[in-house]
Design a protein around this motif. Sequence first.
Motif, PDB file in Angstrom:
ATOM      1  N   LEU A 126       0.970  -1.164   0.135  1.00  0.00           N
ATOM      2  CA  LEU A 126      -0.077  -0.071  -0.156  1.00  0.00           C
ATOM      3  C   LEU A 126       0.915   1.429  -0.121  1.00  0.00           C
ATOM      4  O   LEU A 126       0.696   2.283  -0.682  1.00  0.00           O
ATOM      5  CB  LEU A 126      -0.789   0.203   1.271  1.00  0.00           C
ATOM      6  CG  LEU A 126      -2.238  -0.758   1.057  1.00  0.00           C
ATOM      7  CD1 LEU A 126      -2.854  -1.096   2.454  1.00  0.00           C
ATOM      8  CD2 LEU A 126      -3.143  -0.591  -0.053  1.00  0.00           C
ATOM      9  N   LEU A 147       2.016   1.801  -3.420  1.00  0.00           N
ATOM     10  CA  LEU A 147       0.632   2.440  -4.379  1.00  0.00           C
ATOM     11  C   LEU A 147       0.556   3.932  -3.869  1.00  0.00           C
ATOM     12  O   LEU A 147      -0.313   4.150  -4.980  1.00  0.00           O
ATOM     13  CB  LEU A 147      -0.236   1.498  -4.359  1.00  0.00           C
ATOM     14  CG  LEU A 147      -0.002   0.082  -4.712  1.00  0.00           C
ATOM     15  CD1 LEU A 147      -1.128  -0.884  -4.414  1.00  0.00           C
ATOM     16  CD2 LEU A 147      -0.144   0.081  -6.360  1.00  0.00           C
ATOM     17  N   PRO A 194       0.336   5.866  -7.562  1.00  0.00           N
ATOM     18  CA  PRO A 194       0.225   4.455  -8.381  1.00  0.00           C
ATOM     19  C   PRO A 194       0.960   4.631  -9.734  1.00  0.00           C
ATOM     20  O   PRO A 194       0.605   5.385 -10.711  1.00  0.00           O
ATOM     21  CB  PRO A 194      -1.213   4.224  -8.743  1.00  0.00           C
ATOM     22  CG  PRO A 194      -1.526   5.877  -8.130  1.00  0.00           C
ATOM     23  CD  PRO A 194      -0.818   6.515  -7.324  1.00  0.00           C
ATOM     24  N   ILE A 218      -0.682  -6.280 -10.702  1.00  0.00           N
ATOM     25  CA  ILE A 218      -0.045  -6.560  -9.363  1.00  0.00           C
ATOM     26  C   ILE A 218      -0.017  -8.191  -9.210  1.00  0.00           C
ATOM     27  O   ILE A 218      -1.300  -8.803  -9.692  1.00  0.00           O
ATOM     28  CB  ILE A 218      -1.254  -6.177  -8.188  1.00  0.00           C
ATOM     29  CG1 ILE A 218      -0.819  -4.635  -8.075  1.00  0.00           C
ATOM     30  CG2 ILE A 218      -0.692  -6.697  -6.885  1.00  0.00           C
ATOM     31  CD1 ILE A 218      -1.916  -3.886  -7.046  1.00  0.00           C
ATOM     32  N   PHE A 234      -5.276  -7.126   1.990  1.00  0.00           N
ATOM     33  CA  PHE A 234      -4.919  -6.118   0.908  1.00  0.00           C
ATOM     34  C   PHE A 234      -5.858  -5.855  -0.079  1.00  0.00           C
ATOM     35  O   PHE A 234      -6.207  -4.746  -0.606  1.00  0.00           O
ATOM     36  CB  PHE A 234      -3.440  -6.468   0.491  1.00  0.00           C
ATOM     37  CG  PHE A 234      -2.958  -5.930  -0.846  1.00  0.00           C
ATOM     38  CD1 PHE A 234      -2.357  -4.508  -0.679  1.00  0.00           C
ATOM     39  CD2 PHE A 234      -3.138  -6.258  -2.046  1.00  0.00           C
ATOM     40  CE1 PHE A 234      -2.023  -3.793  -1.393  1.00  0.00           C
ATOM     41  CE2 PHE A 234      -2.673  -5.484  -3.180  1.00  0.00           C
ATOM     42  CZ  PHE A 234      -2.093  -4.291  -2.913  1.00  0.00           C
ATOM     43  N   LEU A 290      -7.437  -2.394  -1.560  1.00  0.00           N
ATOM     44  CA  LEU A 290      -7.205  -2.169  -2.968  1.00  0.00           C
ATOM     45  C   LEU A 290      -8.499  -1.839  -3.860  1.00  0.00           C
ATOM     46  O   LEU A 290      -8.784  -0.814  -4.346  1.00  0.00           O
ATOM     47  CB  LEU A 290      -6.184  -3.033  -3.690  1.00  0.00           C
ATOM     48  CG  LEU A 290      -5.907  -2.890  -5.232  1.00  0.00           C
ATOM     49  CD1 LEU A 290      -4.729  -2.059  -5.036  1.00  0.00           C
ATOM     50  CD2 LEU A 290      -5.311  -4.243  -5.618  1.00  0.00           C
ATOM     51  N   LYS A 291      -9.454  -2.664  -3.770  1.00  0.00           N
ATOM     52  CA  LYS A 291     -10.474  -2.754  -4.507  1.00  0.00           C
ATOM     53  C   LYS A 291     -11.537  -1.896  -3.920  1.00  0.00           C
ATOM     54  O   LYS A 291     -12.604  -1.351  -4.570  1.00  0.00           O
ATOM     55  CB  LYS A 291     -11.214  -4.092  -4.723  1.00  0.00           C
ATOM     56  CG  LYS A 291     -10.231  -4.992  -5.395  1.00  0.00           C
ATOM     57  CD  LYS A 291      -9.996  -4.829  -6.939  1.00  0.00           C
ATOM     58  CE  LYS A 291      -9.241  -5.590  -7.498  1.00  0.00           C
ATOM     59  NZ  LYS A 291      -8.846  -5.166  -8.903  1.00  0.00           N
ATOM     60  N   ASP A 341     -10.523   1.150  -3.297  1.00  0.00           N
ATOM     61  CA  ASP A 341     -10.259   2.585  -3.694  1.00  0.00           C
ATOM     62  C   ASP A 341     -10.358   2.701  -4.918  1.00  0.00           C
ATOM     63  O   ASP A 341      -9.993   2.063  -5.944  1.00  0.00           O
ATOM     64  CB  ASP A 341      -8.524   2.605  -3.428  1.00  0.00           C
ATOM     65  CG  ASP A 341      -7.973   3.903  -3.619  1.00  0.00           C
ATOM     66  OD1 ASP A 341      -7.864   4.419  -4.843  1.00  0.00           O
ATOM     67  OD2 ASP A 341      -7.184   4.534  -2.758  1.00  0.00           O
ATOM     68  N   LEU A 357      -7.280   2.857  -7.335  1.00  0.00           N
ATOM     69  CA  LEU A 357      -6.450   1.714  -7.516  1.00  0.00           C
ATOM     70  C   LEU A 357      -7.079   0.385  -7.941  1.00  0.00           C
ATOM     71  O   LEU A 357      -6.391  -0.285  -8.327  1.00  0.00           O
ATOM     72  CB  LEU A 357      -5.776   1.465  -5.991  1.00  0.00           C
ATOM     73  CG  LEU A 357      -5.325   2.648  -5.398  1.00  0.00           C
ATOM     74  CD1 LEU A 357      -4.514   2.020  -4.061  1.00  0.00           C
ATOM     75  CD2 LEU A 357      -3.739   2.711  -6.439  1.00  0.00           C
ATOM     76  N   ARG A 358      -8.515   0.522  -7.709  1.00  0.00           N
ATOM     77  CA  ARG A 358      -9.091  -0.751  -8.078  1.00  0.00           C
ATOM     78  C   ARG A 358      -9.175  -1.313  -9.531  1.00  0.00           C
ATOM     79  O   ARG A 358      -9.436  -2.533  -9.556  1.00  0.00           O
ATOM     80  CB  ARG A 358     -10.625  -0.919  -7.580  1.00  0.00           C
ATOM     81  CG  ARG A 358     -11.592  -0.056  -8.416  1.00  0.00           C
ATOM     82  CD  ARG A 358     -12.949   0.250  -7.938  1.00  0.00           C
ATOM     83  NE  ARG A 358     -13.476   1.432  -8.147  1.00  0.00           N
ATOM     84  CZ  ARG A 358     -14.407   1.857  -7.360  1.00  0.00           C
ATOM     85  NH1 ARG A 358     -14.617   1.538  -6.267  1.00  0.00           N
ATOM     86  NH2 ARG A 358     -14.949   2.973  -7.415  1.00  0.00           N
ATOM     87  N   THR A 368      -5.158  -7.447 -10.782  1.00  0.00           N
ATOM     88  CA  THR A 368      -4.385  -8.124  -9.665  1.00  0.00           C
ATOM     89  C   THR A 368      -4.529  -9.622  -9.945  1.00  0.00           C
ATOM     90  O   THR A 368      -5.637 -10.243 -10.236  1.00  0.00           O
ATOM     91  CB  THR A 368      -5.187  -7.757  -8.272  1.00  0.00           C
ATOM     92  OG1 THR A 368      -4.845  -6.358  -7.986  1.00  0.00           O
ATOM     93  CG2 THR A 368      -4.147  -8.558  -7.091  1.00  0.00           C
TER      94      THR A 368
END
Length: 133
Positions: free
Chosen positions: A42, A45, A48, A53, A67, A71-72, A74, A77-78, A82
């Motif tokens: 995190l 990131l 970003p 990932i 994590f 992540l998902k 946000d 960031l999502r 990944t």
Amino acid sequence: MKRLNILFIDDDEVERMKFSRVCSRSNYKPTVIEAINGEDALSKLENPSSDIIFLDLNMPKMNGIEFLKILKADKNLRIIPTIILSSSDNYNDLKTCYELGIAGYIIKPLRLEDYTRNITTMLDYWTNNELLN
């Protein structure tokens, strides 16, 4: 051809070295940023620049699923694809990860040739994926 920026999250130093070696020997030569757990990832990131990932599930401090939930959740960031790269073949882990929005799940193979083939296939796919171009 786009050169990927990969965030590789795994607490095992040998796994990090193996992944980096496979990437450096591939035709794609992605940049690999390493993190040792979810908290470390995190922090990496915050600015970003990762295109994709690769995430282990079994880690101390913050595991892969914890994590992934952050992540998902946000909005910025999502969208980062990944891929789970884990030794866990637990169906509940698999199901939870797909419900959270992962792009793939690979169980770490024991043989290096299989591992190399799996990672190279992912690099090929994501290097040529329109989302990242």
